[in-house]
Design an enzyme around this catalytic site. Structure first.
Site, PDB file in Angstrom:
ATOM      1  N   SER A  23      -7.142  -5.590  -9.813  1.00  0.00           N
ATOM      2  CA  SER A  23      -8.469  -5.075  -9.415  1.00  0.00           C
ATOM      3  C   SER A  23      -8.841  -3.800  -8.747  1.00  0.00           C
ATOM      4  CB  SER A  23      -9.624  -6.411  -8.667  1.00  0.00           C
ATOM      5  OG  SER A  23      -8.549  -6.636  -7.673  1.00  0.00           O
ATOM      6  N   HIS A  24      -7.444  -3.618  -7.509  1.00  0.00           N
ATOM      7  CA  HIS A  24      -7.575  -2.444  -6.549  1.00  0.00           C
ATOM      8  C   HIS A  24      -7.614  -0.898  -7.427  1.00  0.00           C
ATOM      9  CE1 HIS A  24      -5.426  -4.854  -3.469  1.00  0.00           C
ATOM     10  NE2 HIS A  24      -6.691  -5.311  -3.754  1.00  0.00           N
TER      11      HIS A  24
END
Length: 368
Positions: A155-156
């Protein structure tokens, strides 16, 4: 891959006096002709000419001379960003399948249109059908970027909820506030004038997904063009000189559950290190000229920070000196569910750029 094409109803959210207007066309004008374009990201061509894509950050570009240009959107929920000549992008959120017209941009000369995917598409693939122009427009040469950067992660890297004004988000909020076009990958690539891929899936890890969630880990999903694993990714022509990987947050962010394959954190760490090192080694064999950088958003003393550093050292000891480690601390994590914000993404991108600028010969084989 960078695919050449011979030729995306939701509201078009116009923000202020943007330089271009995007509108859906009910009836296709006569005389439209295909416009050559490039598509960056993993896609699967369909018999009807539609391209299916699912990995985040896909973008298509076309160059032309004229006062209007068209593009087709296929089925599937997606949030797009449409821009001409690098002007402020128009958000096109959950557009209905069909034909869209872009007009009211600065007149004269050649123009570059980019249609980029901002949202994440874990639930299913979405379609893009290429560009078209009318009789009064002409094709123009596409930019030739010699630099390519690949971003692999969770997700980063996706940009999960990075534009949110609050950490408390529903699933709908997360989808609406995720913007890969404003995330780490896009920022670093823009700095270097590079094409990029963002091959990332929120919630996935190296050997363990978030909270033990059962699904393909990132290394398991990575070889495929779509998440159903129906077809291997065709990466012919994709030769990144930099591969930036951020994986591990999901492996270590929650306690182990009963029934998981690892009885202790020590066993989890050993499996993580071995699998991550093999993944990095496989990428090195596939792209031997690429510099690999492992980055992680974590402060001093964090378990995941130490683990990523250990993996980088293992890869270096195995005979690949072209690997780096970039930890990034001091982030606000004010996006959805304590994820990096767009300001944090800028800080991460700056840290990666600073690190890459210190490496010799990263772009040696790429024309400047």
């Amino acid at each position: 891959m960078r695919t050449l094409l011979t030729g995306l109803s939701a509201a078009v959210l116009l923000q202020g006096a943007l330089a271009q207007d995007v509108s859906r066309v009910a009836a296709e004008p006569a005389g439209l002709k295909p416009l050559a374009s490039s598509v960056n990201g993993r896609v699967v061509a369909q018999p009807d000419g539609m391209l299916l894509r699912q990995w985040p950050g896909t973008y298509a570009e076309a160059a032309f001379q004229g006062d209007e240009v068209y593009f087709r959107v296929g089925a599937g929920d997606v949030s797009l960003r449409v821009s001409v000549d690098g002007e402020a992008a128009v958000p096109l959120v959950k557009p209905a399948a069909g034909l869209y017209r872009v007009a009211n941009f600065k007149r004269g000369g050649a123009h570059l249109l980019r249609v980029a995917v901002a949202s994440e598409s874990q639930g299913g693939a979405t379609g893009f059908g290429g560009f078209l122009i009318g009789a009064t427009a002409q094709p123009a040469p596409l930019p030739r970027r010699s630099r390519q950067i690949e971003f692999i992660g969770d997700s980063h890297t996706v940009g999960y909820g990075n534009t949110s004004a609050t950490r408390q988000c529903s699933q709908a909020d997360v989808w609406a506030t995720t913007d890969t076009t404003r995330g780490v990958a896009a920022l670093v690539a823009a700095h270097y004038g590079a094409d990029y891929q963002a091959n990332a899936i929120s919630g996935r890890g190296v050997v363990r997904n978030f909270d033990g969630y059962k699904a393909d880990t990132l290394p398991e999903a990575y070889p495929f063009a779509l998440f159903d694993k129906s077809r291997k990714a065709d990466d012919a022509g994709w030769q990144p000189r930099v591969i930036a990987i951020a994986l591990g947050t999901n492996d270590f962010s929650t306690p182990l559950r009963t029934g998981e394959p690892w009885a202790t954190r020590e066993q989890l760490r050993a499996a993580y290190e071995a699998t991550y090192a093999r993944f990095a080694d496989a990428l090195h064999r596939r792209h031997p000229a690429a510099y690999i950088v492992l980055w992680i958003a974590a402060g001093d003393g964090a378990e995941v920070r130490s683990e990523v550093e250990r993996v980088a050292e293992q890869v270096r000891r195995s005979g690949n000196p072209r690997i780096g480690f970039v930890p990034v601390a001091g982030l606000s994590m004010s996006g959805c569910d304590w994820h990096p914000s767009v300001a944090d993404d800028r800080q991460i991108a700056d840290a990666l750029i600073q690190h890459l600028d210190k490496q010799r010969d990263v772009w040696a084989a790429a024309a400047r």
